[in-house]
Design a protein around this motif. Sequence first.
Motif: not given
Length: 276
Positions: A121-133
């Motif tokens: 969950m932490d990686a999803l929130i901090h590493k991937l979601i910020p890069k999403a369109t």
Amino acid sequence: MLPKALTIAGSDSGGGAGIQADLKTFQELNVFGMSAITAITAQNTIGVQGVFPVDLKGVEQQITSVMDDIGTDAVKTGMLLNRDIIEIVSEKADHYRWPYLVVDPVMISTSGSKLLHEEAMDALIHKLIPKATIITPNIPEAKVITGMNLSTFEDRKSAVKELHKLGPQAVLLKGGHEENSDHIVDILFDGETFYYFTVPKINTIHTHGTGCTYAAAITANLAKGLPLTKAIHEAKSFIHLAIVHGFSLGEGPGPTNHSAHRFYSDSFLELKVDTE
């Protein structure tokens, strides 16, 4: 040239969700679909009987192979399962500078099986979601990510704002899990404006793969160059018809009908779009 879209997600052996739903949707919308499989699931309409992760190197090589030769106009992520896979996808997003990244934060299957490890969950929130369109959570997923109570419409608007603070360009909160209304309202927020996409609620159990299909349709429309609000508007029409004309298959909830838009486009009931 035919637009191209890459889906990075799990395989659904029952064919209603995951990679299978994404590729069917891309094909229906005249987009060439490619895939990187993160996990193989043994599942049917009754539930998920097994989840078998793909080796991390295998996930990475699938993405690299597609990107180094074919490239893509848009990328969608679905079931990413664990922290390592999320980190690889995040690194690839940076390296290849994908024009559009649609993150569908798949966490739990319709039957209740966990499709995202808690430590991821932490990686999803901090590493991937910020890069999403755009990210496309449903109400239960938004609850998990924000820790907020989403029982009212105003609660959901507040949650959308909090999700946007995580860094995506836009947030689409899907309203399909709303229980106390005869309409479904999806809330889009791009940091400035709220958009509301409203359709009548359909009384059916045949909704397997709805989230995957909806996000895939948005991805396909972005790959074709549609502006974000138009991409969502067209995708909402597509998924609504797919749900209206979903069908029974097996002993549990059946899939949406990916080809419904070709046969029933004139029967679309209502799609109301408001702004605030």
